[in-house]
Write an enzyme that holds these catalytic residues in place. Structure first.
Site, PDB file in Angstrom:
ATOM      1  N   LYS A  88      42.850  24.950  39.434  1.00  0.00           N
ATOM      2  CA  LYS A  88      43.371  25.235  38.092  1.00  0.00           C
ATOM      3  C   LYS A  88      43.148  24.040  37.167  1.00  0.00           C
ATOM      4  CE  LYS A  88      47.442  28.154  37.951  1.00  0.00           C
ATOM      5  NZ  LYS A  88      48.874  28.219  37.670  1.00  0.00           N
ATOM      6  N   ASP A  91      50.902  30.651  33.525  1.00  0.00           N
ATOM      7  CA  ASP A  91      51.293  31.565  34.595  1.00  0.00           C
ATOM      8  C   ASP A  91      50.280  32.697  34.606  1.00  0.00           C
ATOM      9  OD1 ASP A  91      53.162  32.107  36.733  1.00  0.00           O
ATOM     10  OD2 ASP A  91      53.643  33.924  35.628  1.00  0.00           O
ATOM     11  N   TYR A 131      42.920  34.773  44.452  1.00  0.00           N
ATOM     12  CA  TYR A 131      42.348  36.108  44.612  1.00  0.00           C
ATOM     13  C   TYR A 131      40.865  36.160  44.213  1.00  0.00           C
ATOM     14  CZ  TYR A 131      47.229  37.713  44.938  1.00  0.00           C
ATOM     15  OH  TYR A 131      48.532  37.921  45.321  1.00  0.00           O
ATOM     16  N   LYS A 183      32.568  31.208  35.796  1.00  0.00           N
ATOM     17  CA  LYS A 183      33.906  31.804  35.733  1.00  0.00           C
ATOM     18  C   LYS A 183      34.553  31.512  34.376  1.00  0.00           C
ATOM     19  CE  LYS A 183      38.468  31.723  37.949  1.00  0.00           C
ATOM     20  NZ  LYS A 183      39.357  31.105  38.937  1.00  0.00           N
ATOM     21  N   HIS A 212      40.316  34.785  32.425  1.00  0.00           N
ATOM     22  CA  HIS A 212      41.652  34.923  31.858  1.00  0.00           C
ATOM     23  C   HIS A 212      42.183  33.565  31.373  1.00  0.00           C
ATOM     24  CE1 HIS A 212      41.276  34.206  36.084  1.00  0.00           C
ATOM     25  NE2 HIS A 212      42.506  33.755  36.198  1.00  0.00           N
TER      26      HIS A 212
HETATM   27  P1  IMP Z   1      50.295  30.876  39.385  1.00  0.00           P
HETATM   28  O1  IMP Z   1      49.981  31.120  37.970  1.00  0.00           O
HETATM   29  O2  IMP Z   1      49.804  29.543  39.825  1.00  0.00           O
HETATM   30  O3  IMP Z   1      51.731  31.124  39.702  1.00  0.00           O
HETATM   31  O4  IMP Z   1      49.416  31.885  40.233  1.00  0.00           O
HETATM   32  C1  IMP Z   1      49.869  33.143  40.674  1.00  0.00           C
HETATM   33  C2  IMP Z   1      48.968  33.629  41.794  1.00  0.00           C
HETATM   34  O5  IMP Z   1      47.705  34.003  41.262  1.00  0.00           O
HETATM   35  C3  IMP Z   1      48.678  32.633  42.900  1.00  0.00           C
HETATM   36  O6  IMP Z   1      48.604  33.345  44.118  1.00  0.00           O
HETATM   37  C4  IMP Z   1      47.329  32.060  42.549  1.00  0.00           C
HETATM   38  O7  IMP Z   1      46.597  31.668  43.696  1.00  0.00           O
HETATM   39  C5  IMP Z   1      46.668  33.270  41.882  1.00  0.00           C
HETATM   40  N1  IMP Z   1      45.742  32.817  40.823  1.00  0.00           N
HETATM   41  C6  IMP Z   1      46.068  32.132  39.696  1.00  0.00           C
HETATM   42  N2  IMP Z   1      44.969  31.914  38.974  1.00  0.00           N
HETATM   43  C7  IMP Z   1      43.935  32.462  39.651  1.00  0.00           C
HETATM   44  C8  IMP Z   1      42.536  32.531  39.404  1.00  0.00           C
HETATM   45  O8  IMP Z   1      42.011  32.022  38.417  1.00  0.00           O
HETATM   46  N3  IMP Z   1      41.808  33.154  40.348  1.00  0.00           N
HETATM   47  C9  IMP Z   1      42.344  33.719  41.463  1.00  0.00           C
HETATM   48  N4  IMP Z   1      43.644  33.674  41.746  1.00  0.00           N
HETATM   49  C10 IMP Z   1      44.439  33.046  40.837  1.00  0.00           C
END
Ligand code: IMP
Length: 189
Positions: free
Chosen positions: A12, A69, A151, A172, A177
């Protein structure tokens, strides 16, 4: 302006820094600042969770805080896992989360899905600027590609014509997003 990215996820952070390039004098992360803070993200929306993160981290710094998020929303599952994406099968266990999702979609004909990110910039005086972004595609039948995180290996981007894990970070970022949410935020500054 000095910016603190409210994350310890190296993937990230790399993506965010690539989009922020040149926009801030000084960019640091929670590790750089020795901030150990992981609030419970129990909001009902991406915005609520991003604000929970930003406000908890802001108590430990004088810098502007950037929190995001993200969730993966699957249409056949009524938008799940959505805000629960991180703890869908098991807390922050991406392998288990992907496996559960592939299992739930075993007999699904509609595999359409989208990632959504909400980003929040929180200033020391409490001012908040937000941005949001989405990327649409579908969940593939089995994992494809070794890049990325979370994911990425099961999300096929319609715009790239491959999964995010088959794409380079630069590819990417052209459609993701997260980059769209950051660009939306910066268009408001
Ligand atoms: P958070 O925003 O870090 O809480 O992510 C929520 C969930 O989505 C976690 O399981 C992350 O691994 C997944 N996630 C967040 N951003 C991405 C992305 O860009 N690609 C794939 N999975 C993501």
């Amino acid at each position: 302006m000095k910016l603190l990215i409210a994350s310890n996820n190296q993937h990230k952070i790399e993506e965010i820094k690539a989009v922020l390039c040149g926009k801030f004098d000084d960019i640091s992360t929670l590790n750089d600042e020795n901030i150990d803070c992981a609030p419970e993200e129990n909001g009902q929306t991406f915005l609520e969770n991003a604000l929970i993160k930003a406000r908890a981290i802001a108590k430990h710094t004088d810098k502007v805080v950037l929190a995001d998020d993200t969730g993966l929303c699957v249409n056949a599952l009524g938008g799940r896992p959505g805000v629960h994406s991180a703890r869908y099968a098991d807390d922050h266990n991406s392998t288990a989360n992907r496996r559960k999702l592939l299992g739930e979609l075993e007999n699904a004909t509609d595999r359409s899905a989208y990632f959504k990110t909400v980003v929040v910039l929180l200033y020391p005086d409490g001012k908040v600027v937000t941005g949001e972004g989405e990327v649409h595609g579908r969940i593939v039948e089995k994992e494809q590609g070794d890049n990325g995180f979370g994911y990425d290996s099961i999300f096929y981007s319609d715009e790239l014509g491959k999964t995010f894990a088959e794409a380079t970070t630069t590819e990417k970022l052209t459609v993701s997003h997260r980059s769209r949410a950051l660009r939306d935020l910066f268009s408001k500054l």
